[in-house]
Design an enzyme around this catalytic site. Structure first.
Site, PDB file in Angstrom:
ATOM      1  N   SER A  40       0.574  -1.464  -0.152  1.00 26.35           N
ATOM      2  CA  SER A  40       0.096  -0.053   0.169  1.00 26.35           C
ATOM      3  C   SER A  40       0.530   1.294  -0.350  1.00 26.35           C
ATOM      4  O   SER A  40       1.595   1.637  -1.264  1.00 26.35           O
ATOM      5  CB  SER A  40      -0.629  -0.240   1.113  1.00 26.35           C
ATOM      6  OG  SER A  40      -2.474   0.806   1.236  1.00 26.35           O
ATOM      7  N   ASP A 154      -5.980  -3.483  -2.385  1.00 22.30           N
ATOM      8  CA  ASP A 154      -4.794  -3.590  -1.147  1.00 22.30           C
ATOM      9  C   ASP A 154      -4.016  -4.444  -0.392  1.00 22.30           C
ATOM     10  O   ASP A 154      -5.388  -5.311   0.356  1.00 22.30           O
ATOM     11  CB  ASP A 154      -5.708  -3.012  -0.238  1.00 22.30           C
ATOM     12  CG  ASP A 154      -3.945  -2.038   1.044  1.00 22.30           C
ATOM     13  OD1 ASP A 154      -3.608  -2.431   1.266  1.00 22.30           O
ATOM     14  OD2 ASP A 154      -4.636  -0.327   1.153  1.00 22.30           O
TER      15      ASP A 154
END
Length: 294
Positions: A40, A154
């Site tokens: 991320s 993510d």
């Protein structure tokens, strides 16, 4: 000879900006980062570093709270997410060109999660921007990335500190940075006036954002800021326990911890504060490490 480092950077939204301060502190102490793995925001900062564009990226970040934050948000309000997430990366390409991961001077890996095939996806080749886009796709916030028979989101939902994907070289040390640590917030002395100006600008823009959010079924009837907070806290709880298990199995030589309460996931107006937080946390961890090896 410089001490080589294999660096691992966790996800954590705006808290991940602290990775910049950590990297700057490592370089200040003469460490040579030979590989970086991230998830991320950690994947994004790691990518910028691998591309050799950290200073340009930091300078750009410092302007976001003042005039650009929500001009870079491409709302879609689809069933799969509220934001496309493409506009900000397109803007970054204006001063940080895309590159193939395999052509970078140092090893780079970014982690995403394939929710269709229920597996972890690790990017070690191909477009670095494609890797970033997949790794930052926070579920229900950013739209996922379609890949052949998969759907990528993510990587934090499955591996927020990808320490098991760190590439090691002889004689290096492993350093992991966790921006979601369950520790007290590091208090910084900043200009009260400057803080108030930045926060007032940010709050005005986020108020406009939530007015947009009210128009969708995702919003709360009272218009309060509960939607993103609920998502953030839910994901944080899940990733926290996974992080602890990974860190027990793959213990780093140096652990840099930054409080998960340092700022909220979307508080990008705190960029300068988070960079300094990362720098100080790294300085403390390095001092402790030097004391141990003496």
């Amino acid at each position: 000879m410089k001490q080589k480092v294999s660096l691992v950077l966790s996800g954590g939204g705006a808290r991940g900006i602290a990775h910049i301060g950590v990297i700057e502190e490592l370089e200040k102490h003469g460490f040579e980062i030979t590989s970086v793995s991230g998830t991320s925001m950690g994947a994004l900062v790691g990518a910028v570093y691998a591309l050799g564009k950290m200073e340009e990226y930091k300078s750009w970040l410092y302007t976001l709270d003042k005039r650009k934050v929500f001009s870079l948000v491409d709302f879609t309000f689809s069933k799969q997410g509220l934001i496309k997430g493409d506009k900000v990366l397109k803007t970054m390409k204006e001063f940080i060109l895309d590159a193939n991961i395999e052509d970078l001077k140092i090893y780079y890996a970014a982690v995403a999660a394939d929710i269709i095939n229920k597996k972890e996806v690790v990017f070690t080749e191909g477009s670095i921007y494609d890797a970033i886009r997949a790794s930052i796709a926070i579920p229900t916030v950013f739209t996922p990335v379609k890949k052949e028979n998969g759907l990528l989101v993510d990587g934090g939902i499955i591996n927020n500190i990808p320490i098991n994907h760190a590439k090691r070289t002889p004689g290096d040390i492993l350093i992991a940075v966790n921006v979601n640590a369950d520790i007290p917030v590091l208090k910084l002395t900043i200009s009260q006036k400057e803080s108030e100006v930045k926060q007032s600008v940010y709050q005005k823009k986020i108020k406009d954002f939530y007015n947009q959010l009210k128009k969708t079924k995702h919003s709360q009837k009272d218009g309060k800021f509960g939607y993103f907070n609920l998502i953030s806290k839910t994901i944080s709880l899940m990733t926290y326990h996974i992080e602890q298990m990974l860190l027990e199995k793959y213990a780093p030589d140096i652990m840099v911890n930054i409080s998960g309460d340092s700022c909220n996931t979307y508080d990008f107006y705190k960029a300068e504060e988070m960079v300094e937080t990362g720098r100080r946390a790294a300085a403390t961890s390095l001092k402790e490490y030097e004391s141990r090896i003496r």
